[in-house]
Design a protein around this motif. Structure first.
Motif: not given
Length: 151
Positions: A105-110, A112-123
């Motif tokens: 969920r954090a990955f999808l949210k990040a 969607d918000a265009g926050v790639l570093p947060a998406a990377g941390r979630a991955i």
């Protein structure tokens, strides 16, 4: 029993085989991609993989318990290997659920918000949970294939 076992094994192949492919084949292959492209690809992969895994997890738990209760005489009648497989399977399902409601969920949210570093941390958190589940899945397969030798 044969149909339950077939569904059980096929569900394990989907889940454990999918984790093996994701970690040891797909992840290294997409590593050199630009972060935006790589993360978008993971989104598409997870959107297809996680629904299949959800069905496989439910099928594994249902068929495993059905075989124990209907075919093998209940929990008091099964051997140590069946108890271990059942316990590890429940643990794996719990880890998968944590993965879905937390890092995924954090990955999808990040994303969607265009926050790639947060998406990377979630991955990265997703990767660790999948790594743990892959190891547990391999242990369970070893138990399933050798357990009748040791009880």
């Amino acid at each position: 029993m044969a149909y339950l076992l077939a569904i059980h094994v096929l569900s394990a192949v989907v889940w454990v085989g999918g984790m093996f492919f994701a970690l040891l084949v797909l992840r290294p292959a997409v590593g050199p991609m630009e972060p935006a492209v790589r993360l978008a690809l993971w989104r598409r992969v997870f959107a297809r993989f996680f629904p299949a895994v959800s069905i496989a997890v439910l099928a594994l738990l249902a068929t495993g318990h059905a075989m124990i209760l209907v075919e093998l005489g209940g929990f008091s009648e099964i051997g140590m290997s069946e108890h271990l497989m059942q316990g590890i399977g429940v643990l794996m399902a719990a880890i998968y659920l944590v993965l879905l409601v937390g890092p995924y969920r954090a990955f999808l949210k990040a994303l969607d918000a265009g926050v790639l570093p947060a998406a990377g941390r979630a991955i990265e958190r997703i990767r660790w949970l999948i790594t743990i589940n892959l190891a547990l899945g391999v242990v369970t397969i070893v138990i399933a294939t050798t357990g009748h030798y040791w009880g």
